[in-house]
Motif scaffolding. Structure first.
Motif, PDB file in Angstrom:
ATOM      1  N   PHE A  88     -16.809 -77.570 -28.484  1.00  0.00           N
ATOM      2  CA  PHE A  88     -17.192 -76.172 -28.720  1.00  0.00           C
ATOM      3  C   PHE A  88     -16.715 -75.725 -30.100  1.00  0.00           C
ATOM      4  N   TYR A  89     -15.466 -76.043 -30.402  1.00  0.00           N
ATOM      5  CA  TYR A  89     -14.880 -75.698 -31.701  1.00  0.00           C
ATOM      6  C   TYR A  89     -15.651 -76.360 -32.839  1.00  0.00           C
ATOM      7  N   ASP A  90     -15.886 -77.651 -32.709  1.00  0.00           N
ATOM      8  CA  ASP A  90     -16.521 -78.408 -33.794  1.00  0.00           C
ATOM      9  C   ASP A  90     -17.932 -77.899 -34.100  1.00  0.00           C
ATOM     10  N   LYS A  91     -18.723 -77.617 -33.066  1.00  0.00           N
ATOM     11  CA  LYS A  91     -20.104 -77.226 -33.337  1.00  0.00           C
ATOM     12  C   LYS A  91     -20.181 -75.846 -33.985  1.00  0.00           C
ATOM     13  N   HIS A  92     -19.242 -74.962 -33.679  1.00  0.00           N
ATOM     14  CA  HIS A  92     -19.226 -73.655 -34.345  1.00  0.00           C
ATOM     15  C   HIS A  92     -18.765 -73.773 -35.790  1.00  0.00           C
ATOM     16  N   LEU A  93     -17.711 -74.549 -36.012  1.00  0.00           N
ATOM     17  CA  LEU A  93     -17.227 -74.720 -37.389  1.00  0.00           C
ATOM     18  C   LEU A  93     -18.261 -75.439 -38.247  1.00  0.00           C
ATOM     19  N   ASP A  94     -18.946 -76.424 -37.671  1.00  0.00           N
ATOM     20  CA  ASP A  94     -19.952 -77.168 -38.426  1.00  0.00           C
ATOM     21  C   ASP A  94     -21.087 -76.259 -38.891  1.00  0.00           C
ATOM     22  N   CYS A  95     -21.569 -75.410 -38.012  1.00  0.00           N
ATOM     23  CA  CYS A  95     -22.683 -74.526 -38.354  1.00  0.00           C
ATOM     24  C   CYS A  95     -22.238 -73.348 -39.214  1.00  0.00           C
ATOM     25  N   ASN A  96     -21.174 -72.675 -38.796  1.00  0.00           N
ATOM     26  CA  ASN A  96     -20.813 -71.398 -39.402  1.00  0.00           C
ATOM     27  C   ASN A  96     -19.982 -71.511 -40.666  1.00  0.00           C
ATOM     28  N   LEU A  97     -19.317 -72.654 -40.861  1.00  0.00           N
ATOM     29  CA  LEU A  97     -18.443 -72.800 -42.023  1.00  0.00           C
ATOM     30  C   LEU A  97     -18.816 -74.003 -42.893  1.00  0.00           C
ATOM     31  N   ARG A  98     -18.909 -75.163 -42.276  1.00  0.00           N
ATOM     32  CA  ARG A  98     -19.314 -76.356 -43.032  1.00  0.00           C
ATOM     33  C   ARG A  98     -20.692 -76.137 -43.675  1.00  0.00           C
ATOM     34  N   GLY A  99     -21.632 -75.576 -42.910  1.00  0.00           N
ATOM     35  CA  GLY A  99     -22.984 -75.367 -43.415  1.00  0.00           C
ATOM     36  C   GLY A  99     -23.036 -74.562 -44.701  1.00  0.00           C
ATOM     37  N   PRO A 100     -22.496 -73.333 -44.715  1.00  0.00           N
ATOM     38  CA  PRO A 100     -22.533 -72.537 -45.948  1.00  0.00           C
ATOM     39  C   PRO A 100     -21.815 -73.187 -47.126  1.00  0.00           C
ATOM     40  N   ILE A 101     -20.682 -73.839 -46.860  1.00  0.00           N
ATOM     41  CA  ILE A 101     -19.925 -74.441 -47.959  1.00  0.00           C
ATOM     42  C   ILE A 101     -20.745 -75.536 -48.643  1.00  0.00           C
ATOM     43  N   PHE A 102     -21.275 -76.452 -47.853  1.00  0.00           N
ATOM     44  CA  PHE A 102     -21.919 -77.606 -48.465  1.00  0.00           C
ATOM     45  C   PHE A 102     -23.374 -77.344 -48.868  1.00  0.00           C
ATOM     46  N   LEU A 103     -24.034 -76.378 -48.231  1.00  0.00           N
ATOM     47  CA  LEU A 103     -25.354 -75.970 -48.737  1.00  0.00           C
ATOM     48  C   LEU A 103     -25.204 -75.310 -50.102  1.00  0.00           C
ATOM     49  N   THR A 104     -24.213 -74.440 -50.237  1.00  0.00           N
ATOM     50  CA  THR A 104     -23.979 -73.793 -51.530  1.00  0.00           C
ATOM     51  C   THR A 104     -23.614 -74.828 -52.588  1.00  0.00           C
ATOM     52  N   GLN A 105     -22.795 -75.785 -52.224  1.00  0.00           N
ATOM     53  CA  GLN A 105     -22.419 -76.838 -53.160  1.00  0.00           C
ATOM     54  C   GLN A 105     -23.653 -77.614 -53.638  1.00  0.00           C
ATOM     55  N   ALA A 106     -24.567 -77.921 -52.702  1.00  0.00           N
ATOM     56  CA  ALA A 106     -25.772 -78.663 -53.054  1.00  0.00           C
ATOM     57  C   ALA A 106     -26.707 -77.848 -53.946  1.00  0.00           C
ATOM     58  N   ALA A 107     -26.754 -76.532 -53.709  1.00  0.00           N
ATOM     59  CA  ALA A 107     -27.663 -75.675 -54.463  1.00  0.00           C
ATOM     60  C   ALA A 107     -27.088 -75.208 -55.798  1.00  0.00           C
ATOM     61  N   LEU A 108     -25.777 -75.258 -55.942  1.00  0.00           N
ATOM     62  CA  LEU A 108     -25.116 -74.652 -57.097  1.00  0.00           C
ATOM     63  C   LEU A 108     -25.671 -75.105 -58.450  1.00  0.00           C
ATOM     64  N   PRO A 109     -25.980 -76.386 -58.650  1.00  0.00           N
ATOM     65  CA  PRO A 109     -26.524 -76.778 -59.957  1.00  0.00           C
ATOM     66  C   PRO A 109     -27.850 -76.098 -60.302  1.00  0.00           C
ATOM     67  N   HIS A 110     -28.508 -75.519 -59.294  1.00  0.00           N
ATOM     68  CA  HIS A 110     -29.828 -74.915 -59.493  1.00  0.00           C
ATOM     69  C   HIS A 110     -29.799 -73.389 -59.451  1.00  0.00           C
ATOM     70  N   ILE A 111     -28.617 -72.801 -59.285  1.00  0.00           N
ATOM     71  CA  ILE A 111     -28.504 -71.338 -59.236  1.00  0.00           C
ATOM     72  C   ILE A 111     -28.227 -70.818 -60.645  1.00  0.00           C
ATOM     73  N   PRO A 112     -29.094 -69.982 -61.196  1.00  0.00           N
ATOM     74  CA  PRO A 112     -28.905 -69.497 -62.559  1.00  0.00           C
ATOM     75  C   PRO A 112     -27.923 -68.335 -62.628  1.00  0.00           C
ATOM     76  N   ARG A 113     -27.551 -67.965 -63.810  1.00  0.00           N
ATOM     77  CA  ARG A 113     -26.769 -66.735 -63.981  1.00  0.00           C
ATOM     78  C   ARG A 113     -27.592 -65.568 -63.441  1.00  0.00           C
ATOM     79  N   GLY A 114     -26.931 -64.680 -62.745  1.00  0.00           N
ATOM     80  CA  GLY A 114     -27.641 -63.612 -62.050  1.00  0.00           C
ATOM     81  C   GLY A 114     -27.987 -63.974 -60.619  1.00  0.00           C
ATOM     82  N   GLY A 115     -27.604 -65.180 -60.193  1.00  0.00           N
ATOM     83  CA  GLY A 115     -27.877 -65.604 -58.829  1.00  0.00           C
ATOM     84  C   GLY A 115     -27.073 -64.819 -57.804  1.00  0.00           C
ATOM     85  N   LYS A 116     -27.581 -64.821 -56.570  1.00  0.00           N
ATOM     86  CA  LYS A 116     -26.970 -64.034 -55.489  1.00  0.00           C
ATOM     87  C   LYS A 116     -26.725 -64.910 -54.257  1.00  0.00           C
TER      88      LYS A 116
END
Length: 258
Positions: free
Chosen positions: A114-142
């Protein structure tokens, strides 16, 4: 006199996780109506996601439905590629972290699974999706997180969910500093309380009985929120008019807490 040009999202590209229904669908559609091209992420409801895509396209913007697990690296790469494919600028200007698990369990009943599936979706997901997208986010990004009143209200049965939402708000504060002057990116959150989505209406009678005192005490009005109360606040934080707001949590719960 204001000209409202800062509220336009024309030509920008957004990823919205968990966007096939509820708050996520409302956010995705409003982004599209403001001119953004939108990646509509979903987990299992393909038909719902396609309805959101169709509505965005009817509003005059591009959209694509992408099935992807936000807790997995393959899901992150899939979402980033889809966004770049529909981007008019070759960039990803907006990420809305909306996908989340919110199951309830009292402390004695919490399992490691129960703990793992919530942390994976709610915390791991945003951290590593943002990391993957960061090289493509320009100044002024949100970057905008959907937090929750649960992060501070102390609702029984929400130990893990509430902890992940408090962690999301911590990421907002940290990333505002890490990505501010160096990358020109703002990072904020909104924090809804109870919202009348299909998941809300699927709850049992006891849940509604337990929630009624909280609803009755809501300062703005003694009612549950609608998606249309939440989506405009999120979309505002995606616009240029919000450029001087970063590292904050915008009240989206009718005043239950600030």
């Amino acid at each position: 006199m204001p000209d409202f040009e800062g509220l336009s999202l024309k030509g920008k590209t957004a990823i919205v996780t968990g966007a096939s229904r509820g708050i996520g669908a409302g956010i995705a559609l409003l982004l599209g109506k403001r001119g953004a091209n939108v990646v509509v992420n979903y987990a299992g409801a393909a038909d719902r996601a396609e309805k959101v895509v169709k509505a965005i396209e009817e509003a005059g913007s591009k959209a694509v439905a992408v099935q992807a697990d936000v807790s997995k690296p393959t899901g992150h790469q899939k979402l980033v590629k889809a966004a770049l494919d529909i981007s008019a600028t070759g960039k990803i200007e907006i990420i809305v972290h909306n996908a989340a698990l919110g199951e309830e369990a009292n402390l004695p009943d919490i399992t490691e699974e129960f703990y793992d599936k919530h942390l994976d979706c709610n915390l791991r997901g945003p951290i590593f999706l943002t990391q993957a997208a960061l090289p493509h986010i320009p100044r002024g990004g949100k970057i905008v997180f959907l937090s929750s009143a649960a992060a501070r209200l102390g609702v029984g049965g929400q130990s893990v969910y509430a902890a992940t939402k408090a962690a999301n708000e911590a990421l907002v504060r940290v990333w505002a500093k890490e990505l501010g002057q160096s990358h020109g990116i703002t990072v904020n959150a909104v924090n809804p309380g109870p919202v009348a989505t299909d998941q809300w209406y699927a709850s049992d009678e006891q849940f509604f009985k337990d929630m009624q005192p909280l609803i009755d005490s809501t300062p703005a009005a003694a009612r549950v929120a609608e998606v249309d109360d939440i989506a405009p606040l999120v979309v505002f934080l995606c616009t240029d008019d919000s450029r001087w707001s970063t590292g904050g949590v915008l009240c989206a719960n009718g005043g239950l807490y600030n």
